[in-house]
Design a protein around this motif. Structure first.
Motif, PDB file in Angstrom:
ATOM      1  N   ILE A 106       0.840  -1.207   0.000  1.00  0.00           N
ATOM      2  CA  ILE A 106       0.000   0.000   0.000  1.00  0.00           C
ATOM      3  C   ILE A 106       0.870   1.249   0.000  1.00  0.00           C
ATOM      4  N   VAL A 107       1.982   1.209   0.758  1.00  0.00           N
ATOM      5  CA  VAL A 107       2.908   2.357   0.769  1.00  0.00           C
ATOM      6  C   VAL A 107       3.405   2.627  -0.654  1.00  0.00           C
ATOM      7  N   SER A 108       3.728   1.557  -1.396  1.00  0.00           N
ATOM      8  CA  SER A 108       4.243   1.781  -2.763  1.00  0.00           C
ATOM      9  C   SER A 108       3.122   2.267  -3.680  1.00  0.00           C
ATOM     10  N   MET A 109       1.867   1.925  -3.406  1.00  0.00           N
ATOM     11  CA  MET A 109       0.748   2.463  -4.201  1.00  0.00           C
ATOM     12  C   MET A 109       0.552   3.954  -3.894  1.00  0.00           C
ATOM     13  N   ALA A 110       0.768   4.317  -2.611  1.00  0.00           N
ATOM     14  CA  ALA A 110       0.461   5.699  -2.165  1.00  0.00           C
ATOM     15  C   ALA A 110       1.479   6.687  -2.722  1.00  0.00           C
ATOM     16  N   VAL A 111       2.688   6.210  -3.016  1.00  0.00           N
ATOM     17  CA  VAL A 111       3.829   7.044  -3.465  1.00  0.00           C
ATOM     18  C   VAL A 111       3.829   8.416  -2.791  1.00  0.00           C
ATOM     19  N   GLY A 112       3.682   8.381  -1.478  1.00  0.00           N
ATOM     20  CA  GLY A 112       3.892   9.589  -0.696  1.00  0.00           C
ATOM     21  C   GLY A 112       2.695  10.523  -0.604  1.00  0.00           C
ATOM     22  N   ARG A 113       1.647  10.280  -1.422  1.00  0.00           N
ATOM     23  CA  ARG A 113       0.503  11.217  -1.323  1.00  0.00           C
ATOM     24  C   ARG A 113      -0.463  10.722  -0.251  1.00  0.00           C
ATOM     25  N   THR A 114      -1.387  11.574   0.153  1.00  0.00           N
ATOM     26  CA  THR A 114      -2.395  11.148   1.131  1.00  0.00           C
ATOM     27  C   THR A 114      -3.138   9.949   0.556  1.00  0.00           C
ATOM     28  N   PHE A 115      -3.302   8.936   1.390  1.00  0.00           N
ATOM     29  CA  PHE A 115      -3.875   7.684   0.885  1.00  0.00           C
ATOM     30  C   PHE A 115      -4.812   7.129   1.945  1.00  0.00           C
ATOM     31  N   SER A 116      -5.992   6.745   1.533  1.00  0.00           N
ATOM     32  CA  SER A 116      -6.969   6.250   2.503  1.00  0.00           C
ATOM     33  C   SER A 116      -7.210   4.756   2.302  1.00  0.00           C
ATOM     34  N   VAL A 117      -7.100   4.018   3.419  1.00  0.00           N
ATOM     35  CA  VAL A 117      -7.223   2.558   3.381  1.00  0.00           C
ATOM     36  C   VAL A 117      -8.488   2.128   4.125  1.00  0.00           C
ATOM     37  N   LEU A 118      -9.256   1.239   3.490  1.00  0.00           N
ATOM     38  CA  LEU A 118     -10.355   0.582   4.212  1.00  0.00           C
ATOM     39  C   LEU A 118      -9.876  -0.841   4.511  1.00  0.00           C
ATOM     40  N   GLU A 119      -9.762  -1.172   5.802  1.00  0.00           N
ATOM     41  CA  GLU A 119      -9.277  -2.498   6.189  1.00  0.00           C
ATOM     42  C   GLU A 119     -10.449  -3.366   6.622  1.00  0.00           C
ATOM     43  N   LEU A 120     -10.692  -4.458   5.888  1.00  0.00           N
ATOM     44  CA  LEU A 120     -11.750  -5.414   6.261  1.00  0.00           C
ATOM     45  C   LEU A 120     -11.108  -6.497   7.116  1.00  0.00           C
ATOM     46  N   ARG A 132      -2.236  -9.758  11.567  1.00  0.00           N
ATOM     47  CA  ARG A 132      -2.114  -9.053  10.282  1.00  0.00           C
ATOM     48  C   ARG A 132      -2.290  -7.548  10.481  1.00  0.00           C
ATOM     49  N   SER A 133      -3.236  -7.186  11.340  1.00  0.00           N
ATOM     50  CA  SER A 133      -3.426  -5.747  11.595  1.00  0.00           C
ATOM     51  C   SER A 133      -2.217  -5.151  12.283  1.00  0.00           C
ATOM     52  N   PHE A 140       2.454   1.391   8.698  1.00  0.00           N
ATOM     53  CA  PHE A 140       1.821   2.711   8.515  1.00  0.00           C
ATOM     54  C   PHE A 140       2.275   3.732   9.544  1.00  0.00           C
ATOM     55  N   VAL A 141       2.766   3.238  10.701  1.00  0.00           N
ATOM     56  CA  VAL A 141       3.167   4.194  11.749  1.00  0.00           C
ATOM     57  C   VAL A 141       4.282   5.096  11.219  1.00  0.00           C
ATOM     58  N   ARG A 142       4.993   4.630  10.167  1.00  0.00           N
ATOM     59  CA  ARG A 142       6.089   5.439   9.604  1.00  0.00           C
ATOM     60  C   ARG A 142       5.610   6.227   8.378  1.00  0.00           C
ATOM     61  N   ILE A 146      -0.753   8.009   5.184  1.00  0.00           N
ATOM     62  CA  ILE A 146      -1.720   6.924   4.979  1.00  0.00           C
ATOM     63  C   ILE A 146      -2.683   6.859   6.164  1.00  0.00           C
ATOM     64  N   ARG A 147      -3.982   6.937   5.858  1.00  0.00           N
ATOM     65  CA  ARG A 147      -4.988   6.862   6.924  1.00  0.00           C
ATOM     66  C   ARG A 147      -5.797   5.578   6.739  1.00  0.00           C
ATOM     67  N   THR A 148      -6.169   4.967   7.873  1.00  0.00           N
ATOM     68  CA  THR A 148      -6.891   3.693   7.787  1.00  0.00           C
ATOM     69  C   THR A 148      -8.218   3.775   8.535  1.00  0.00           C
ATOM     70  N   GLN A 149      -9.271   3.252   7.898  1.00  0.00           N
ATOM     71  CA  GLN A 149     -10.498   3.010   8.663  1.00  0.00           C
ATOM     72  C   GLN A 149     -10.736   1.507   8.679  1.00  0.00           C
ATOM     73  N   VAL A 150     -11.033   0.982   9.877  1.00  0.00           N
ATOM     74  CA  VAL A 150     -11.174  -0.460  10.048  1.00  0.00           C
ATOM     75  C   VAL A 150     -12.642  -0.841  10.138  1.00  0.00           C
ATOM     76  N   VAL A 151     -13.004  -1.886   9.402  1.00  0.00           N
ATOM     77  CA  VAL A 151     -14.352  -2.451   9.519  1.00  0.00           C
ATOM     78  C   VAL A 151     -14.193  -3.934   9.813  1.00  0.00           C
ATOM     79  N   VAL A 152     -14.868  -4.412  10.860  1.00  0.00           N
ATOM     80  CA  VAL A 152     -14.775  -5.823  11.227  1.00  0.00           C
ATOM     81  C   VAL A 152     -15.867  -6.610  10.519  1.00  0.00           C
ATOM     82  N   VAL A 153     -15.434  -7.698   9.843  1.00  0.00           N
ATOM     83  CA  VAL A 153     -16.406  -8.599   9.209  1.00  0.00           C
ATOM     84  C   VAL A 153     -16.394  -9.889  10.034  1.00  0.00           C
TER      85      VAL A 153
END
Ligand code: GZL
Length: 575
Positions: A106-120, A132-133, A140-142, A146-153
């Motif tokens: 995901i970091v390589s997809m974001a290439v430094g720009r603001t990036f929003s992740v939905l984690e299932l 895994r989380s 991501f702490v580094r 990158i911002r993450t929102q978590v949804v539990v399935v």
């Protein structure tokens, strides 16, 4: 049997068992119910099974049952590890590493720009999902972009994932990538967004199976962008069952399987690797071994184990002894690179400073295996496999013995720690494990700690220098290996202090001299660290050269020696 991973595991177990007519595989399905699983195990025991393979529903709930079975027959635990070590062998993926690999993708997809992740994420009870989380967040702490929102399935199924993603509405708008903890949920997410305004979002899954709706198929169809493989260990479980039941020596305690990032770019080459049968060895394998030195009895045993195994496996072994010099050890690796070795094996004296020379080995196309010590690196492609002990657990076991046998009844227990080589992974991790248990009880404290460099002389000097500066006021000595404990014992006796009585001593390794010192009452507890890694190392080398995939880590089996079992084990101590 609710999800593809379980079906593939069952199929692999059955296919592998079918190759061995002497094996009869009796299969029961707990249907996600721990109470049923416990009854199933009791029923299997009633059938008189010779070995139990179990993938625990709830590892904590099943621990007592598995521990009890292990007292009578071998137990292989798959996928989710139980607490403690009451099992013969654990085979599973490294779920934290899977999360880390997803995070890096995901970091390589974001290439430094603001990036929003939905984690299932999977359900709260899923050990794998939590790991895994942890791995994902550790990356991501580094990366604050990158911002993450978590949804539990909860039930980790495709349809539940589809319903949840479809219900997110505008919360989905700025999401750039959906990371689902398995490919099934990834497919569900795809079905929720396909054809709509959100169709362009990237999707990453986990498992990477072939076949309909498997992660590989979903990549081929462009349904998802990436998956991280999560091997089931089913084949390995049957293969190790045979070794265990035929008393083959060197069966490890844990085999941690490797995961790969698969995208459209490497899909075909990955699938070809799956179909590739191991090829016969044509030439003798040339291995360069960069050895720590000859600092301890353990090391001498480890060195000879590797040399003997190389002969048994017909491997052409070249050894360079770095004699405890990290610089000389790195030069040894450079020499092996210039000699175009097939494989390089290293026991890293210290865990730092390895990236440059290991990148040179990688560029030269020479695989590197680590034996009995690790390196500290963020990169996960600089070595193939680590074979050795679980040093953190060794440290925990040492302090658990202290807690159980040195009660703080009169005053807080004062501990003198004799560390191994500073910067060596066994030193760092034994200390960490010891201190983790020590922290549980405020009545114990390490009042002095210095390094004896894993040698007898070093252990002696630590105690002598303490005695020069202090009146003796130590209740326990924790030595990171037996040789330093033996040196400490000599120094104590010269000062008229009774080792094992006036001061309790706990150490690590399990040499014959140390076990004998227990019997003589001069040493109180020795936590085993197995030195005979040669056979597993050379098997890994030959498997590698035959084109087989190697596990990420192979962790050796280890016991604890005290007065209760020292007499019984002494005859078996061969070093
Ligand atoms: C542990 C090994 C350590 C031993 C010491 O795997 O690296 O190094 O515990 C040895 O005895 O010197």
């Amino acid at each position: 049997m609710r999800e593809p991973w379980r079906l593939v595991l069952t199929r692999e177990l059955q296919e592998e068992a079918a190759k061995h007519p002497e094996i009869r595989l009796v299969f029961v399905d707990a249907t996600q119910d721990s109470d049923k699983q416990i009854k199933d195990i009791e029923r299997l025991l009633g059938y008189g099974i010779d070995l139990l393979i179990v993938s625990p529903c709830d590892a904590k709930r099943l621990t007592p049952t598995i521990s009890e079975v292990y007292q009578n027959i071998p137990v292989i635990v798959l996928d989710r590890v139980v607490e403690g070590y009451d099992y013969t062998l654990f085979i599973g993926p490294d779920n934290e590493s899977i999360g880390k690999q997803a995070g890096k993708a995901i970091v390589s997809m974001a290439v430094g720009r603001t990036f929003s992740v939905l984690e299932l994420r999977g359900g709260a009870g899923s050990q794998a999902s939590a790991a895994r989380s942890r791995g994902l967040e550790g990356v991501f702490v580094r990366h604050p972009n990158i911002r993450t929102q978590v949804v539990v399935v909860e039930n980790e199924s495709r349809d539940a994932a589809e319903d949840i993603v479809a219900s997110l509405g505008d919360r989905l708008e700025d999401v750039d990538v959906i990371f689902a903890h398995n490919d099934y949920m990834a497919l569900g997410a795809y079905r929720a967004i396909q054809g709509g305004a959100n169709a362009s979002k990237k999707i990453i899954g986990v498992d990477g199976f072939a076949g309909q709706d498997g992660g590989l198929e979903l990549i081929r169809k462009g349904v998802i962008d990436e998956t991280i493989t999560c091997p089931t260990g089913g084949r390995e479980a049957i293969q190790f069952s045979l070794d265990i039941l035929q008393n083959v020596s060197g069966v490890p305690k844990q085999v941690i399987l490797r995961s790969h990032n698969i995208t459209r770019d490497n899909l075909e080459s990955y699938e070809r690797s799956l179909d590739k049968a191991p090829h016969e060895l044509t030439d003798v394998i040339r291995v360069g071994y960069a050895q720590v030195g000859t600092e301890s009895g353990w090391r001498l045993a480890a060195n000879s184990s590797i040399r003997e195994a190389a002969m048994d496996f017909n491997v052409d072994l070249t050894v360079i002894d770095a004699n405890q010099s990290p610089a000389r050890q790195i030069e040894a690796v450079r020499t092996f690179i210039s000699q175009k070795m097939d494989v390089i094996v290293i026991s890293p004296i210290i865990d730092s400073g390895w990236e440059p020379v290991l990148r040179e080995a990688k560029r030269a196309g020479i695989p590197v295996l680590l034996s009995d010590r690790k390196i500290n690196t963020e990169a996960d492609d600089l070595f193939l496999t680590y074979i050795g002990g679980d040093f953190i657990e060794e440290g925990r076991r040492a302090m658990r013995w202290v807690q159980a046998n040195v009660p703080p009844d009169k005053h807080p227990v004062r501990i003198l720690e004799i560390q191994g080589t500073i910067g060596a992974s066994p030193t760092i991790e034994r200390k960490a494990g010891f201190e983790a248990v020590l922290a549980e009880n405020g009545s114990y404290g390490i009042v002095h700690s210095s390094s004896g460099d894993y040698t007898i002389e070093g252990g002696r000097q630590v105690v002598e220098s303490y005695l020069r500066a202090n009146a003796w006021d130590i209740d326990v000595i924790f030595a990171h290996n037996d040789d330093m404990a033996l040196g400490a014992i000599e120094a104590l006796e010269s000062a008229g202090i009774k080792p094992g009585e006036d001061v309790k001593i706990v150490s690590v390794d399990g040499t014959k001299r140390a076990v004998k010192a227990i019997i003589d009452g001069k040493l109180n507890c020795v936590v085993e660290c197995a030195p005979f890694l040669g056979p597993q190392l050379m098997k890994a080398v030959t498997d590698l050269m035959m084109g087989k995939e190697l596990p990420l880590r192979i962790i050796t089996d280890e016991r604890v020696f005290t007065r209760e079992n020292a007499e019984e084990v002494l005859p078996g101590r061969s070093y």
